[in-house]
Design a protein around this motif. Structure first.
Motif, PDB file in Angstrom:
ATOM      1  N   ALA A 125       0.818  -1.215   0.000  1.00  0.00           N
ATOM      2  CA  ALA A 125       0.000   0.000   0.000  1.00  0.00           C
ATOM      3  C   ALA A 125       0.851   1.265   0.000  1.00  0.00           C
ATOM      4  CB  ALA A 125      -0.935  -0.005   1.214  1.00  0.00           C
ATOM      5  N   VAL A 126       1.975   1.238   0.719  1.00  0.00           N
ATOM      6  CA  VAL A 126       2.819   2.430   0.829  1.00  0.00           C
ATOM      7  C   VAL A 126       3.850   2.510  -0.286  1.00  0.00           C
ATOM      8  CG1 VAL A 126       4.535   3.608   2.281  1.00  0.00           C
ATOM      9  CG2 VAL A 126       2.506   2.586   3.327  1.00  0.00           C
ATOM     10  N   CYS A 127       4.479   1.389  -0.609  1.00  0.00           N
ATOM     11  CA  CYS A 127       5.587   1.391  -1.572  1.00  0.00           C
ATOM     12  C   CYS A 127       5.151   1.165  -3.013  1.00  0.00           C
ATOM     13  CB  CYS A 127       6.617   0.330  -1.173  1.00  0.00           C
ATOM     14  SG  CYS A 127       7.332   0.575   0.469  1.00  0.00           S
ATOM     15  N   LYS A 128       4.018   0.513  -3.221  1.00  0.00           N
ATOM     16  CA  LYS A 128       3.529   0.254  -4.577  1.00  0.00           C
ATOM     17  C   LYS A 128       2.033   0.570  -4.674  1.00  0.00           C
ATOM     18  CE  LYS A 128       6.848  -3.544  -5.137  1.00  0.00           C
ATOM     19  NZ  LYS A 128       7.734  -2.911  -6.121  1.00  0.00           N
ATOM     20  N   TYR A 220      11.403  -1.206   4.591  1.00  0.00           N
ATOM     21  CA  TYR A 220      11.105  -0.619   3.284  1.00  0.00           C
ATOM     22  C   TYR A 220      10.083   0.514   3.416  1.00  0.00           C
ATOM     23  CZ  TYR A 220      13.616  -4.130   0.521  1.00  0.00           C
ATOM     24  OH  TYR A 220      14.596  -4.908  -0.048  1.00  0.00           O
ATOM     25  N   ILE A 221       9.098   0.323   4.279  1.00  0.00           N
ATOM     26  CA  ILE A 221       8.083   1.366   4.471  1.00  0.00           C
ATOM     27  C   ILE A 221       8.713   2.626   5.049  1.00  0.00           C
ATOM     28  CG2 ILE A 221       6.053   2.000   5.850  1.00  0.00           C
ATOM     29  CD1 ILE A 221       5.128  -0.916   5.590  1.00  0.00           C
ATOM     30  N   ALA A 222       9.597   2.476   6.034  1.00  0.00           N
ATOM     31  CA  ALA A 222      10.262   3.639   6.633  1.00  0.00           C
ATOM     32  C   ALA A 222      11.092   4.383   5.594  1.00  0.00           C
ATOM     33  CB  ALA A 222      11.141   3.179   7.792  1.00  0.00           C
ATOM     34  N   ALA A 223      11.778   3.627   4.735  1.00  0.00           N
ATOM     35  CA  ALA A 223      12.573   4.262   3.685  1.00  0.00           C
ATOM     36  C   ALA A 223      11.678   5.008   2.707  1.00  0.00           C
ATOM     37  CB  ALA A 223      13.404   3.210   2.951  1.00  0.00           C
ATOM     38  N   ARG A 227      11.215   9.369   2.004  1.00  0.00           N
ATOM     39  CA  ARG A 227      11.332  10.040   0.706  1.00  0.00           C
ATOM     40  C   ARG A 227      10.144  10.938   0.395  1.00  0.00           C
ATOM     41  NH1 ARG A 227      13.406   4.836  -0.800  1.00  0.00           N
ATOM     42  NH2 ARG A 227      11.358   4.251  -1.640  1.00  0.00           N
ATOM     43  N   ILE A 228       9.082  10.848   1.202  1.00  0.00           N
ATOM     44  CA  ILE A 228       7.910  11.703   0.985  1.00  0.00           C
ATOM     45  C   ILE A 228       8.217  13.107   1.495  1.00  0.00           C
ATOM     46  CG2 ILE A 228       5.470  12.050   1.544  1.00  0.00           C
ATOM     47  CD1 ILE A 228       5.202   9.040   1.901  1.00  0.00           C
ATOM     48  N   GLY A 233       1.637  13.899   3.450  1.00  0.00           N
ATOM     49  CA  GLY A 233       1.862  12.574   2.887  1.00  0.00           C
ATOM     50  C   GLY A 233       2.492  11.632   3.890  1.00  0.00           C
ATOM     51  N   ARG A 234       3.467  12.148   4.668  1.00  0.00           N
ATOM     52  CA  ARG A 234       4.088  11.307   5.692  1.00  0.00           C
ATOM     53  C   ARG A 234       3.092  10.929   6.779  1.00  0.00           C
ATOM     54  NH1 ARG A 234       8.440  14.952   4.882  1.00  0.00           N
ATOM     55  NH2 ARG A 234       7.780  16.165   6.703  1.00  0.00           N
TER      56      ARG A 234
END
Length: 317
Positions: A125-128, A220-223, A227-228, A233-234
């Motif tokens: 949901a967050v990365c893709k 991966y979600i934290a990374a 970047r947001i 958005g964060r």
């Protein structure tokens, strides 16, 4: 040699806090309240997930399974616990003890894997986000849920008979509220290294692998969140994952701490309270964690109550 005639049949005595009747009375009323809240909260989550169109998403499908797990576990152990806390009779039948042990091991194993499935869902949901529905399609969700349930049941099918078959030499006093595996192993009069070795071996795929997947997913979600650029958005990404992080923290902290207790009397008392937390506090808190921070669930609740969610949202903002 193990004595088969002391490994099956007959009632067990669940000691609990029988030497402190006032504490048992207090625990009875507290546990009754928590049990009713747990049943009401998890039943509500299941109902809303089935009837709420906005909740027909992979995340809520997994949440519905988690609520069903909590209902199975609390219903299999808490009513008997309340009976034992209220009166002088502290016994549980052999069959009842087997049911509790089977439910505990099944639910624990299944929940570990379901929480990792939910972590993967949040990762997608967050990365893709653009490929979310294509990746988390209904068939995959069903397969992952079926795998989680099958893994938990398999874990229990392997561990329950082995635990109950250990010779007890007539010892039937279990120093606990429920028939939990460590408490049953403690009353064995034979070598239990085989049971403990199998439990450690099964903990790798049932506990450690899902926990590793959860940590990797949130890495991966934290990374991705870092970047947001926009604060909004964060914040949205954090709200998407915060409920799951809270549930994972409650579940794993209680399970890991409970199984790291040494075998002295003080630690056994701590283990009893921790089991109460796992049995009641966690199933009670889970629905509130999801409903308090989740606008979709809040909207489904308002719609189920017949309120105009649009008007309420307008007034809130």
């Amino acid at each position: 040699m193990e004595r088969s005639n002391t490994s099956s049949g007959g009632d067990f005595i669940l000691v609990g806090f029988s030497d402190r009747p006032k504490l048992e009375t207090i625990l009875f009323f507290i546990n009754t309240v928590f049990y009713l809240l747990a049943v009401a909260g998890n039943s509500t989550i299941i109902f809303l997930s089935l009837v709420g169109p906005r909740l027909h998403l992979p995340m809520y499908f997994v949440l519905c399974n988690l609520s069903l797990l909590d209902l199975c576990y609390t219903t299999s152990s808490i009513p008997q616990m309340l009976v034992n806390l209220w009166g002088p009779c502290k016994t549980i039948t052999y069959v009842g003890c087997v049911v509790q042990l089977f439910a505990f091991l099944s639910v624990g194993g299944t929940e570990c894997i379901l929480l990792s499935v939910m972590a993967y869902d949040r990762f997608v949901a967050v990365c893709k986000p653009l490929h979310y529905m294509a990746i988390m399609h209904p068939q995959l969700c069903l397969q992952l849920a079926a795998f989680a349930w099958l893994s938990g049941i398999t874990n229990s099918v392997l561990m329950s008979p082995l635990t109950m078959s250990r010779g007890r030499c007539g010892q039937r006093r279990i120093n606990h509220f429920i028939c939990e595996m460590p408490a049953i192993i403690r009353i064995s009069c034979v070598d239990t290294s085989r049971v403990e070795g199998l439990a450690f071996f099964l903990a790798i795929p049932i506990v450690l692998v899902p926990l590793t997947m959860i940590l990797v997913s949130y890495g991966y979600i934290a990374a991705a969140v870092a970047r947001i650029r926009s604060a909004a958005g964060r914040r949205k990404a954090f709200n998407t994952c915060s409920s799951h992080i809270a549930v994972v923290s409650l579940f794993y902290s209680s399970i890991i701490y409970m199984y790291m207790q040494p075998g002295n009397v003080a630690s056994q008392d701590q283990g009893k309270f921790l089991t109460l937390f796992y049995c009641l506090a966690t199933p009670t808190l889970n629905p509130f964690i999801y409903t308090l921070r989740n606008k979709d669930v809040q909207g489904a609740v308002r719609k189920a109550l017949g309120k105009d969610s649009g008007a309420l949202d307008t007034r809130m903002h």
